[in-house]
Design an enzyme around this catalytic site. Structure first.
Site, PDB file in Angstrom:
ATOM      1  N   ASP A 202       9.207 -22.237 -29.883  1.00 56.69           N
ATOM      2  CA  ASP A 202       8.143 -21.511 -29.182  1.00 56.69           C
ATOM      3  C   ASP A 202       8.379 -20.002 -29.165  1.00 56.69           C
ATOM      4  O   ASP A 202       7.579 -19.263 -28.602  1.00 56.69           O
ATOM      5  CB  ASP A 202       8.013 -22.026 -27.741  1.00 56.69           C
ATOM      6  CG  ASP A 202       7.067 -23.219 -27.661  1.00 56.69           C
ATOM      7  OD1 ASP A 202       6.641 -23.699 -28.740  1.00 56.69           O
ATOM      8  OD2 ASP A 202       6.754 -23.671 -26.550  1.00 56.69           O
TER       9      ASP A 202
ATOM     10  N   ASP B 226     -28.489  10.549 -44.086  1.00 54.42           N
ATOM     11  CA  ASP B 226     -27.542   9.606 -44.677  1.00 54.42           C
ATOM     12  C   ASP B 226     -27.580   8.241 -44.010  1.00 54.42           C
ATOM     13  O   ASP B 226     -27.042   7.278 -44.537  1.00 54.42           O
ATOM     14  CB  ASP B 226     -26.113  10.152 -44.578  1.00 54.42           C
ATOM     15  CG  ASP B 226     -25.905  11.346 -45.502  1.00 54.42           C
ATOM     16  OD1 ASP B 226     -26.616  11.425 -46.509  1.00 54.42           O
ATOM     17  OD2 ASP B 226     -25.049  12.181 -45.208  1.00 54.42           O
TER      18      ASP B 226
END
Length: 520
Positions: A36, A287
């Protein structure tokens, strides 16, 4: 239990590790089997922290289960205190060790250590990582700040006239998405408004700092998934109000400034009158106009999903076609936000459901987590990451906040650049057969050295049958609105479309039908 390849959140003890790793002089003793300890990799390899997490594991093995695993825990806790000398300790069990029922809290109390020890009860099979982080932070705040809480029914102390308003910033943690930079950006914003930051927690705080939380006038909650429960307790116990607005995007940042100014009794106008972000101008610029109306699907933690949906809709002109979260504890907030865009909310922690929804909606861009990045890549859809869980590339070395006015600039780049690159690929595909740009063409500056492109169906002259198709006046006028560099291709495609359907006259409707056909 469902087996899965990917998961949006780890078990709750990983959330506790995020809080412990974010703080200083706090140690986490975790009753866990060998194996773990994988969670260490999240911090050292993904977030690239220069130190391992302040966690001590008991790391019991199969052969220990027939002996006294409780003794293993007590030895580990005692050794951790003697080695690290923390100001406080939290103790708990991982999902596997939870089955043994050794009671880490009771075992730690039996040691009578001379520091606060906060036990954690984190049900690993019912809850997940963000809930574990919130529960850990709440229990730490309650244990350490609780003794300083005023008596029930007493009035909060008035702020001295010679002191600037004080706030706590709550919620940033380890493994958080851009938390480090968000804290820096919001601290600057608060200072310009006239508010000082008393404590930031859990990120960078010590247990002694949590004991001083009640001295602030109010709390700024940046990440409700981590700090919501603790902030609610502070509001009840110390009469400290809390912010509700998360400052992601220009509009939300302005709302946040107004909300904080109201809590601090300050005038927000001087700060609001300044122009601090380039996002509004960029999103209106030439743009970006071709990005208007792009269909986007958004998924992540609740805080970032809801906030980014507002930015996409109100500030960039995108169309939100899907919105969801894996944070089930905040499903109500996401459902309310989804109603604003008239979409069905997706509340799930199953990435396969998310993938199926994206495939069904076919958005033009996905805004999500690291897992949506993989999903979008497989589906050939542009994607930007806006929420944890994330990978190493989303912990940049540069300054890259998501919150505040500078965060809005970063967010603009994050959301627009994938579409810009998609447009670039589209243009390359459009011009692939052009006499100058096709794959066999030589460098244009060499003049006569340029080889002629082989004739293809796209570059060939119209056939006699195609040339025989006539155009209506309205259709010719509409055709002239198309940019010159693709007008020829549009004419050829439309005439081919009309011929295939036996149409002798091309109308405006035919032109748009052909556009839809070839645009699939």
């Amino acid at each position: 239990m469902q087996l899965t390849l990917w998961t949006y959140e780890g078990p709750p003890h990983v959330g506790a590790m995020r809080v412990a790793t974010a703080m200083d002089d706090l140690h986490y003793v975790l009753h866990a089997p060998q194996g773990d300890t994988y969670a260490d990799l999240l911090f050292t390899m993904i977030e690239r922290l220069p130190k391992r997490p302040p966690v001590t594991y008991t790391t019991f093995q199969a052969r220990d289960l027939g002996a006294d695993t409780a003794a293993l825990f007590k030895d580990a806790a005692r050794d951790a205190y003697e080695r690290f000398q923390p100001q406080a300790m939290i103790v708990g069990a991982s999902c596997t060790a939870e089955l043994i029922q050794d009671d880490p809290g009771g075992l730690a109390r039996a040691l009578a250590l001379p520091i606060p020890v906060v036990p954690l009860e984190l049900p690993a099979y019912q809850r997940k990582e963000n809930w574990g982080a919130a529960e850990t932070f709440y229990h730490l705040v309650r244990a350490l700040a609780g003794p300083q809480a005023p008596a029930a029914g007493s009035e909060p102390k008035a702020r001295p006239a010679d002191r600037r308003p004080l706030c706590n910033i709550l919620g940033p943690s380890a493994l958080g998405f851009r938390h480090r930079d968000d804290v820096e950006e919001i601290t600057r914003l608060l200072a310009r408004l006239g508010v000082d930051v008393h404590v930031v927690a859990p990120l960078g705080a010590r247990p002694a700092d949590l004991a001083r939380l009640g001295e602030a006038d109010f709390n700024v909650v940046l990440y409700p998934e981590v700090a919501g429960t603790a902030a609610s307790w502070l509001e009840r116990s110390f009469k400290q109000p809390r912010t509700k607005t998360v400052p992601i995007g220009v509009g939300a940042t302005r709302d946040f400034i107004a909300e904080v100014a109201g809590l601090a009794e300050l005038d927000p106008a001087p700060l609001l009158d300044e122009m601090q972000s380039r996002l509004p101008w960029y999103s209106r610029s030439v743009d970006s106009t071709y990005l208007t109306g792009k269909r986007v699907f958004i998924f992540g933690d609740a805080t970032h999903s809801v906030a980014v949906a507002r930015v996409a809709d109100e500030e960039l002109g995108f169309e939100v076609v899907g919105l969801g979260t894996y944070s089930r504890e905040f499903a109500r907030e996401v459902r309310a936000a989804a109603a604003n865009y008239d979409v069905e909310p997706l509340i799930t922690d199953d990435y396969l459901e998310v993938e199926a929804k994206i495939a069904e909606l076919q958005p033009e861009m996905v805004l999500g987590t690291q897992m949506e990045r993989h999903i979008a890549k497989r589906l050939g859809i542009p994607c930007a990451v806006i929420s944890a869980p994330v990978h190493v590339q989303d912990f940049p070395a540069r300054y890259s906040p998501q919150m505040g006015f500078e965060g809005a600039n970063v967010l603009f780049d994050t959301l627009v650049h994938p579409l810009m690159m998609g447009l670039e690929e589209h243009l390359l595909g459009m011009f692939r057969e052009d006499f100058e740009f096709h794959d066999q063409a030589g460098p244009s500056h060499l003049g006569k050295a340029v080889k002629a492109a082989p004739e293809t169906p796209e570059t060939a002259e119209p056939t006699a049958a195609e040339s025989a198709v006539s155009w209506s006046g309205d259709a010719e006028s509409e055709l002239r609105k198309i940019p010159f560099f693709v007008r020829g291709k549009a004419r050829r495609n439309t005439e081919r479309f009309a011929q295939d359907r036996g149409l002798a006259l091309i109308t405006v409707e035919t032109l748009y039908d052909a556009k839809a056909h070839f645009g699939r």
